[in-house]
Design a protein around this motif. Structure first.
Motif, PDB file in Angstrom:
ATOM      1  N   ASN A  35     -45.671 -66.542  83.211  1.00  0.00           N
ATOM      2  CA  ASN A  35     -45.654 -66.851  81.784  1.00  0.00           C
ATOM      3  C   ASN A  35     -46.182 -68.268  81.568  1.00  0.00           C
ATOM      4  O   ASN A  35     -45.647 -69.229  82.116  1.00  0.00           O
ATOM      5  CB  ASN A  35     -44.233 -66.713  81.225  1.00  0.00           C
ATOM      6  CG  ASN A  35     -44.185 -67.014  79.745  1.00  0.00           C
ATOM      7  OD1 ASN A  35     -43.945 -68.142  79.351  1.00  0.00           O
ATOM      8  ND2 ASN A  35     -44.416 -66.012  78.927  1.00  0.00           N
ATOM      9  N   ARG A  37     -46.187 -70.256  78.974  1.00  0.00           N
ATOM     10  CA  ARG A  37     -45.359 -71.220  78.253  1.00  0.00           C
ATOM     11  C   ARG A  37     -44.249 -71.795  79.114  1.00  0.00           C
ATOM     12  O   ARG A  37     -43.843 -72.933  78.929  1.00  0.00           O
ATOM     13  CB  ARG A  37     -44.767 -70.562  77.004  1.00  0.00           C
ATOM     14  CG  ARG A  37     -45.791 -70.395  75.902  1.00  0.00           C
ATOM     15  CD  ARG A  37     -45.157 -69.931  74.637  1.00  0.00           C
ATOM     16  NE  ARG A  37     -44.648 -68.567  74.759  1.00  0.00           N
ATOM     17  CZ  ARG A  37     -43.940 -67.957  73.821  1.00  0.00           C
ATOM     18  NH1 ARG A  37     -43.633 -68.586  72.716  1.00  0.00           N
ATOM     19  NH2 ARG A  37     -43.531 -66.717  73.983  1.00  0.00           N
ATOM     20  N   SER A  38     -43.749 -71.024  80.059  1.00  0.00           N
ATOM     21  CA  SER A  38     -42.655 -71.531  80.888  1.00  0.00           C
ATOM     22  C   SER A  38     -43.151 -72.216  82.156  1.00  0.00           C
ATOM     23  O   SER A  38     -42.505 -73.127  82.673  1.00  0.00           O
ATOM     24  CB  SER A  38     -41.698 -70.389  81.262  1.00  0.00           C
ATOM     25  OG  SER A  38     -42.348 -69.423  82.061  1.00  0.00           O
ATOM     26  N   ARG A  41     -50.210 -73.558  82.479  1.00  0.00           N
ATOM     27  CA  ARG A  41     -51.423 -72.765  82.688  1.00  0.00           C
ATOM     28  C   ARG A  41     -51.782 -72.602  84.164  1.00  0.00           C
ATOM     29  O   ARG A  41     -52.007 -71.490  84.641  1.00  0.00           O
ATOM     30  CB  ARG A  41     -52.572 -73.420  81.935  1.00  0.00           C
ATOM     31  CG  ARG A  41     -53.915 -72.748  82.129  1.00  0.00           C
ATOM     32  CD  ARG A  41     -54.960 -73.398  81.271  1.00  0.00           C
ATOM     33  NE  ARG A  41     -56.262 -72.777  81.420  1.00  0.00           N
ATOM     34  CZ  ARG A  41     -57.285 -73.009  80.607  1.00  0.00           C
ATOM     35  NH1 ARG A  41     -57.153 -73.845  79.609  1.00  0.00           N
ATOM     36  NH2 ARG A  41     -58.445 -72.407  80.809  1.00  0.00           N
ATOM     37  N   GLY A  75     -45.647 -64.319  74.475  1.00  0.00           N
ATOM     38  CA  GLY A  75     -46.599 -65.232  73.870  1.00  0.00           C
ATOM     39  C   GLY A  75     -48.036 -64.764  73.922  1.00  0.00           C
ATOM     40  O   GLY A  75     -48.913 -65.362  73.287  1.00  0.00           O
ATOM     41  N   ARG A  78     -50.870 -64.171  71.132  1.00  0.00           N
ATOM     42  CA  ARG A  78     -51.654 -65.260  70.551  1.00  0.00           C
ATOM     43  C   ARG A  78     -53.009 -65.346  71.242  1.00  0.00           C
ATOM     44  O   ARG A  78     -53.114 -65.251  72.457  1.00  0.00           O
ATOM     45  CB  ARG A  78     -50.889 -66.575  70.682  1.00  0.00           C
ATOM     46  CG  ARG A  78     -49.533 -66.534  69.969  1.00  0.00           C
ATOM     47  CD  ARG A  78     -48.707 -67.784  70.257  1.00  0.00           C
ATOM     48  NE  ARG A  78     -47.435 -67.752  69.547  1.00  0.00           N
ATOM     49  CZ  ARG A  78     -46.341 -67.168  70.005  1.00  0.00           C
ATOM     50  NH1 ARG A  78     -46.364 -66.585  71.187  1.00  0.00           N
ATOM     51  NH2 ARG A  78     -45.227 -67.175  69.309  1.00  0.00           N
ATOM     52  N   GLU A  81     -53.621 -67.756  74.343  1.00  0.00           N
ATOM     53  CA  GLU A  81     -53.046 -67.335  75.611  1.00  0.00           C
ATOM     54  C   GLU A  81     -53.744 -66.090  76.152  1.00  0.00           C
ATOM     55  O   GLU A  81     -53.880 -65.931  77.367  1.00  0.00           O
ATOM     56  CB  GLU A  81     -51.543 -67.125  75.457  1.00  0.00           C
ATOM     57  CG  GLU A  81     -50.835 -68.426  75.102  1.00  0.00           C
ATOM     58  CD  GLU A  81     -49.327 -68.342  75.180  1.00  0.00           C
ATOM     59  OE1 GLU A  81     -48.809 -67.421  75.818  1.00  0.00           O
ATOM     60  OE2 GLU A  81     -48.667 -69.222  74.598  1.00  0.00           O
ATOM     61  N   HIS A 102     -48.318 -58.722  74.436  1.00  0.00           N
ATOM     62  CA  HIS A 102     -46.991 -59.312  74.629  1.00  0.00           C
ATOM     63  C   HIS A 102     -46.082 -58.359  75.394  1.00  0.00           C
ATOM     64  O   HIS A 102     -46.354 -57.155  75.503  1.00  0.00           O
ATOM     65  CB  HIS A 102     -46.361 -59.725  73.298  1.00  0.00           C
ATOM     66  CG  HIS A 102     -46.319 -58.639  72.272  1.00  0.00           C
ATOM     67  ND1 HIS A 102     -45.363 -57.667  72.257  1.00  0.00           N
ATOM     68  CD2 HIS A 102     -47.148 -58.371  71.230  1.00  0.00           C
ATOM     69  CE1 HIS A 102     -45.565 -56.852  71.247  1.00  0.00           C
ATOM     70  NE2 HIS A 102     -46.649 -57.247  70.608  1.00  0.00           N
ATOM     71  N   GLY A 143     -39.825 -69.761  71.636  1.00  0.00           N
ATOM     72  CA  GLY A 143     -39.741 -70.703  72.745  1.00  0.00           C
ATOM     73  C   GLY A 143     -38.427 -71.466  72.749  1.00  0.00           C
ATOM     74  O   GLY A 143     -37.686 -71.483  71.758  1.00  0.00           O
ATOM     75  N   THR A 202     -38.305 -76.294  85.230  1.00  0.00           N
ATOM     76  CA  THR A 202     -38.801 -75.294  84.281  1.00  0.00           C
ATOM     77  C   THR A 202     -37.658 -74.689  83.486  1.00  0.00           C
ATOM     78  O   THR A 202     -36.485 -74.813  83.840  1.00  0.00           O
ATOM     79  CB  THR A 202     -39.542 -74.156  85.017  1.00  0.00           C
ATOM     80  OG1 THR A 202     -38.595 -73.424  85.817  1.00  0.00           O
ATOM     81  CG2 THR A 202     -40.651 -74.710  85.892  1.00  0.00           C
ATOM     82  N   LYS A 203     -38.043 -74.012  82.429  1.00  0.00           N
ATOM     83  CA  LYS A 203     -37.063 -73.293  81.613  1.00  0.00           C
ATOM     84  C   LYS A 203     -36.327 -72.269  82.466  1.00  0.00           C
ATOM     85  O   LYS A 203     -35.117 -72.070  82.310  1.00  0.00           O
ATOM     86  CB  LYS A 203     -37.782 -72.622  80.451  1.00  0.00           C
ATOM     87  CG  LYS A 203     -36.868 -71.916  79.471  1.00  0.00           C
ATOM     88  CD  LYS A 203     -37.622 -71.452  78.245  1.00  0.00           C
ATOM     89  CE  LYS A 203     -38.499 -70.261  78.518  1.00  0.00           C
ATOM     90  NZ  LYS A 203     -39.027 -69.650  77.277  1.00  0.00           N
TER      91      LYS A 203
END
Length: 307
Positions: A35, A37-38, A41, A75, A78, A81, A102, A143, A202-203
């Motif tokens: 992922n 976002r977590s 890139r 995500g 979008r 992404e 998604h 998020g 990280t998350k």
């Protein structure tokens, strides 16, 4: 041999399914989080590449024979992404059709007839997605800084906050302070700051502490129970927003739940189900009984058939 690939790109781990063009499962496997976002890139793309290349090599397949690949990850609805993931796949030599969507879409495609209903994901993050008559609605998925209520990350952070309130003398007694310190192998509560704000954390790393909250609840901790009750209520609110947007209050709503919170935390699942049934008695709730990567592979296969 020609084949399709489906990937469920999670914030904690990822799954892959490889199917032949008749829909038979050739391979399933696991890999690191993909992922964006977590993980960011670069790390997410690296993990995605490794997962695909190693899986294909294990099956002695050629990347050039991959007719279609579908990646479902939070995500990815979008455009930015989608472009990142698409470019990542092209870099390793994927020449077949690429579908990026998604994570809720790949679950809906697999589990609900006519792909109409509601999917509630409560893993590292949280999201509710629904489709009716071709119209899509969603709630959450903002998020960890702007939302993710009810998720494993949410439970973990609420657990840390409860522990520190107790340490300060401004909160009720809770076992969470000592249990979390033991899990993180820290000697003083002040070291929580170093853990949470450490470079590279990280998350998903923080979300792992949701397990400690569940353990404390099972040992009778009242503060842990309150946190899990709040999690269930927040997930219910997300579902309620989508249900009422579709005016499904009095209908037999197909609801699929998945993610580590629902799968591993029986209390949250039962409390969430109780709230749904209380307000929407005709709702049909089920846990996802197959790997979501299979749903992604089915989407890839359907994409070929529709062309």
């Amino acid at each position: 041999m020609e084949y399709v690939v489906g990937i469920d790109g999670g914030g904690t781990k990822s799954a892959i399914s490889i199917l032949d063009l008749q829909g038979n499962v050739l391979f399933t496997g696991r890999g690191g989080p993909t992922n964006i976002r977590s993980e960011g890139r670069e790390k997410a793309c690296e993990n995605l590449k490794n997962l695909i290349v190693k899986s294909v090599e294990k099956m002695h397949l050629k990347l050039g024979d991959c007719r279609a690949i579908c990646v479902g990850t939070a995500g990815a609805g979008r455009e930015e992404e989608k472009e990142i993931i698409t470019n990542c796949l092209k870099e390793i030599g994927v020449k077949g059709n690429i579908v990026v969507t998604h994570d809720a879409e790949i679950i809906l495609s697999e589990t609900i007839e006519k792909r109409e209903g509601i999917v509630i994901i409560a893993g590292t993050g949280s999201l509710v997605y629904g489709r009716k008559d071709g119209i899509e609605k969603r709630a959450g998925g903002w998020g960890h800084l702007l939302g993710d209520e009810g998720s494993a990350y949410y439970i973990a952070v609420e657990g840390i906050k409860a522990a520190l309130r107790y340490y300060d003398g401004r909160g009720n007694y809770t076992k969470l302070l000592y249990m979390m310190m033991e899990r993180l192998n820290v000697k003083r509560p002040e070291e929580f700051i170093g853990f949470v704000y450490k470079d590279g954390i990280t998350k998903a790393d923080i979300a792992e502490l949701a397990k400690v909250v569940d353990e404390a609840y099972k040992e009778g901790d009242k503060e842990a129970r309150k946190i899990l009750e709040k999690s269930a209520k927040e997930l219910f609110k997300l579902a309620k927003a989508v249900i009422e947007a579709f005016e499904w209050e009095n209908d037999e709503i197909p609801i699929v739940v998945t993610g580590s919170v629902f799968i591993n935390n029986e209390f949250v699942f039962k409390e969430f189900s109780r709230l749904i049934k209380r307000y929407y008695p005709k709702a049909n709730i089920k846990k996802l009984d197959k790997d979501a990567s299979y749903g992604a592979a089915i989407l890839a296969l359907n994409f070929l058939k529709e062309r």
